[in-house]
Scaffold this motif. Structure first.
Motif, short mmCIF file in Angstrom:
data_model
loop_
_atom_site.label_atom_id
_atom_site.label_comp_id
_atom_site.label_asym_id
_atom_site.label_seq_id
_atom_site.Cartn_x
_atom_site.Cartn_y
_atom_site.Cartn_z
N ILE A 357 -7.30 30.77 -63.67
CA ILE A 357 -8.72 30.43 -64.13
C ILE A 357 -9.25 28.08 -63.50
CG2 ILE A 357 -11.09 29.13 -65.10
CD1 ILE A 357 -10.44 31.54 -67.13
N PRO A 358 -9.79 28.20 -62.33
CA PRO A 358 -9.75 26.53 -61.51
C PRO A 358 -10.39 25.52 -63.16
CG PRO A 358 -10.53 28.03 -59.82
CD PRO A 358 -10.49 28.85 -61.23
N GLN A 359 -10.07 24.17 -63.28
CA GLN A 359 -10.44 23.59 -64.43
C GLN A 359 -11.89 23.00 -63.91
OE1 GLN A 359 -9.68 22.10 -67.34
NE2 GLN A 359 -8.38 21.27 -67.38
N ARG A 360 -12.80 22.81 -64.66
CA ARG A 360 -14.11 22.50 -64.60
C ARG A 360 -13.75 21.57 -64.05
NH1 ARG A 360 -17.72 26.29 -68.15
NH2 ARG A 360 -17.02 28.34 -67.36
N HIS A 361 -15.01 20.40 -63.72
CA HIS A 361 -14.95 18.67 -63.32
C HIS A 361 -16.75 18.16 -63.60
CE1 HIS A 361 -14.87 20.19 -59.39
NE2 HIS A 361 -15.98 19.11 -59.14
N TYR A 362 -16.43 17.24 -63.63
CA TYR A 362 -17.45 16.58 -64.21
C TYR A 362 -17.74 16.40 -62.56
CZ TYR A 362 -17.68 16.39 -69.32
OH TYR A 362 -17.51 15.99 -70.66
N GLU A 363 -19.26 16.93 -61.80
CA GLU A 363 -19.57 16.69 -60.70
C GLU A 363 -20.23 15.06 -60.34
OE1 GLU A 363 -20.81 19.05 -56.86
OE2 GLU A 363 -19.66 19.16 -58.32
N GLY A 364 -19.17 15.02 -59.10
CA GLY A 364 -19.18 13.17 -58.72
C GLY A 364 -19.18 12.38 -59.94
N ASP A 365 -18.30 12.69 -60.65
CA ASP A 365 -18.14 11.51 -62.15
C ASP A 365 -16.11 11.49 -62.23
OD1 ASP A 365 -18.14 9.58 -63.98
OD2 ASP A 365 -19.26 10.27 -64.86
N PRO A 366 -15.88 10.94 -60.97
CA PRO A 366 -14.55 11.19 -61.14
C PRO A 366 -14.02 10.14 -63.14
CG PRO A 366 -14.45 9.77 -59.69
CD PRO A 366 -16.25 10.38 -59.46
N GLU A 367 -14.52 9.33 -63.21
CA GLU A 367 -14.02 8.90 -65.03
C GLU A 367 -13.70 9.53 -65.69
OE1 GLU A 367 -15.24 4.29 -66.52
OE2 GLU A 367 -15.99 4.53 -64.21
N ALA A 368 -15.65 9.97 -65.53
CA ALA A 368 -15.58 10.73 -66.33
C ALA A 368 -14.78 12.43 -66.67
CB ALA A 368 -17.36 11.38 -66.72
N THR A 369 -14.55 12.57 -65.70
CA THR A 369 -13.75 14.10 -65.63
C THR A 369 -12.21 14.00 -66.09
OG1 THR A 369 -14.37 14.59 -63.82
CG2 THR A 369 -12.49 15.36 -63.81
N ALA A 370 -11.36 12.03 -65.30
CA ALA A 370 -10.35 12.35 -66.38
C ALA A 370 -10.31 11.86 -67.86
CB ALA A 370 -10.02 10.46 -65.87
N HIS A 371 -11.43 10.99 -68.31
CA HIS A 371 -11.52 11.11 -69.43
C HIS A 371 -11.04 12.25 -70.30
CE1 HIS A 371 -12.38 9.36 -73.26
NE2 HIS A 371 -13.16 10.27 -73.63
N THR A 372 -12.18 13.16 -69.49
CA THR A 372 -12.68 14.49 -70.78
C THR A 372 -11.70 16.32 -70.09
OG1 THR A 372 -14.58 14.42 -71.26
CG2 THR A 372 -14.12 16.82 -71.07
#
Length: 583
Positions: A357-372
């Protein structure tokens, strides 16, 4: 495989089979067959294509529960074109505006405009299409896209660590992970043919799953625009409902129904409870109303998706237990540095989805994605521990988040909104336990002379989405701080409780009841000789009184006492006798 392909399979083989039943506010019902759903989705897709929507476009969808027909058609139509459906709240202008502003520009937005609230402020220049017009437009067969499994199919919003809305991007392969490997397999799924009842908004992750479950599982989904205890029981009887998904607030309302009123509801086999902790006494009453049903407690998040835990509730289950990992899910507890902790140690909850299952991410927010999103792990906003048998227990929320009935509220959002009030100097938002919602938002403020806490609360309510508006405002000369100036939020709940008035052992049950009732009704005092009904209390206000009094007395009593029409004095006497407290 996409939702459009699966719907086409259903429409070809079972065009007259009912997929959705929608119950309007006035109680009238309308059925949506697979054939009608497919035709409507093609018409909407043709309209979107004329608007320039192609693979990779972002299409906003803003619908309420009562607009399931338009929502389901628009969602599948968006996927037919290989675009991403951005789910927006249709009943909250402030939240809708914030979420749109936080995202890459939308190609267009689809809504049921004639039912939309007045005064909506869509961004200038954004094309807003009426779903009803599209759905009934000229028939067409727009080309079907074949998006990559990692392409974004959905964007569902939630609050983030920076205080701005964050769109959780869900890939096509993630969305379709529950579907059988072949379209023909959906009709042989174990759940196929069962009838499900839900009350989730389409703008949530659960809401989109509700719309697609008839495609992926073969179930018939019943969605009610408004759901009361009486209408829920009536719906179960009329349609022979097999499964109900509900939140603790609805479970609490059901606890006021007498067992004889819930007769002939034995078709219910399973009740799924999520979004917040539900008190054990309420669960016990629900179990008595639906004796044939298994009650399932589930824990997950928008960011974690399929990664979650669950367990079957039974009397005696630890109130903070949310079960063992789902199939393929991994759970761990980590410290502040992300290092795994052994069973029994408390730390941050992290979940890992099943392989493939592909990892989810925050759309357009790489910094927040890296945190979570850390490798294959999703860092949740919850604090908990694992016991020796691998069961997850939730201790509370991480600092700066409040869990209001399953919706994460960033304290920074609340603080910024309150601090826009001209009289407020500084604000500190925090969580206060609420037995019905899980938690509620409170805020402590320092303000100028003559500041009115209630006026500040009303101001904040105009600035924030309804679920994020503070329920309490605590006015202080200064906020408690550490030596280096950081606010000590852990001290604020006790300060708020102290400001709300005495609740010590010297206070009688009658005095406590009257104080809680006056707070629930928003009046300075109440007549002890009058009943809650005579005082104008609604069912929801009665439930708030019940939960608050249970919390203060640390003992349960029959919630039905509040609905009998007796005076507060008589109610207090009966509660005191039932809980062994001084009346």
């Amino acid at each position: 495989m996409t939702t459009s392909e699966v719907l086409a399979w259903w429409a070809e083989r079972f065009p007259d089979r009912i997929a959705h039943t929608v119950i309007a506010p006035d109680g009238t019902e309308s059925d949506i067959t697979y054939g009608a759903w497919h035709r409507a989705s093609l018409a909407v897709a043709a309209g979107l294509a004329r608007q320039g929507v192609t693979a990779g476009s972002h299409v906003g969808l803003a619908f309420t529960r009562g607009q399931t027909q338009d929502f389901a058609a628009s969602l599948v139509a968006t996927h037919r074109l290989g675009a991403a459906a951005v789910l927006l709240p249709a009943d909250d202008d402030t939240a809708a505006r914030h979420t749109i502003e936080a995202l890459t520009p939308l190609q267009c937005l689809v809504a049921t405009e004639h039912e939309a609230p007045s005064g909506r402020r869509w961004p200038p220049g954004l094309p807003v299409l009426d779903a009803g017009d599209l759905r009934t437009g000229p028939g067409a067969h727009p080309p079907a896209a074949a998006p990559e499994g990692t392409a974004t199919a959905l964007v569902v919003f939630t609050s983030g660590t920076t205080g701005t809305p964050k769109g959780v991007a869900i890939a096509y392969a993630d969305l379709m992970a529950r579907a059988p490997r072949t379209a023909a397999g959906v009709d042989t799924h174990p759940a196929s043919g069962s009838v499900h009842l839900n009350a989730f908004q389409p703008s949530t992750a659960a809401g989109q799953w509700v719309a697609l479950a008839p495609l992926l599982l073969g179930v018939r989904m019943i969605t009610a625009a408004e759901l009361t205890p009486a209408s829920l029981v009536g719906t179960v009887r009329r349609h022979g409902v097999h499964e109900i998904s509900m939140v603790p607030a609805m479970a609490a309302l059901l606890s006021g129904i007498a067992p004889e009123e819930a007769a002939h509801t034995g078709t219910v086999e399973r009740i799924t409870m999520g979004t917040a902790r539900c008190p054990a006494p309420v669960l016990e009453r629900v179990a008595r109303l639906f004796p044939q049903a298994t009650i399932r407690i589930e824990y997950a998040g928008t960011e974690s998706g399929f990664a979650g835990t669950g367990c079957t509730w039974h009397p005696g289950l630890a109130p903070d237990a949310v079960g063992r990992p789902n199939a393929g899910t991994r759970v761990r507890i980590t410290d502040d540095l992300g290092h795994p902790l052994p069973p029994g140690r408390t730390g941050r909850v992290e979940l890992s989805p099943p392989q493939g299952i592909p990892q989810r991410h925050y759309e357009g927010d790489p910094e927040a994605t890296a945190h979570t999103f850390r490798g294959s792990w999703v860092r949740m906003a919850d604090i908990g521990h694992l016991d020796d048998e691998g069961c997850l227990h939730l201790v509370g929320r991480a600092q700066d988040f409040v869990n209001v009935s399953g919706r994460k509220v960033a304290c920074a959002d609340v603080e910024r909104a309150v601090e826009r009030h001209p009289g407020v100097r500084e604000a500190a938002a925090f969580a206060r336990p609420d037995a019905m919602l899980g938690e509620e938002v409170a805020v402590a403020v320092t303000a100028g002379e003559g500041a009115d806490p209630e006026e500040i609360r009303r101001f904040a309510a105009r600035e924030l989405p309804a679920h994020a508006a503070p329920a309490h405002v605590l006015l202080l000369d200064d906020l408690p701080r550490t030596r280096n100036g950081k606010i000590r939020k852990e001290l604020l709940p006790a300060l708020l409780d102290g400001a709300r008035g005495p609740a010590g052992s010297a206070e009688t049950v009658e005095e406590r009841l009257a104080r809680i009732v006056s707070g629930a009704l928003g009046v300075p005092r109440v007549d002890h000789d009058r009943s809650l009904l005579e005082l104008g209390a609604t069912s929801l206000q009665m439930l708030r009184v019940y939960f608050a009094l249970v919390e203060e007395l640390a003992a349960d009593f029959d919630v039905g006492l509040l609905f009998l029409g007796d005076s507060l004095t008589l109610i207090a006497r009966d509660i005191a006798a039932a809980t062994d407290h001084r009346s």
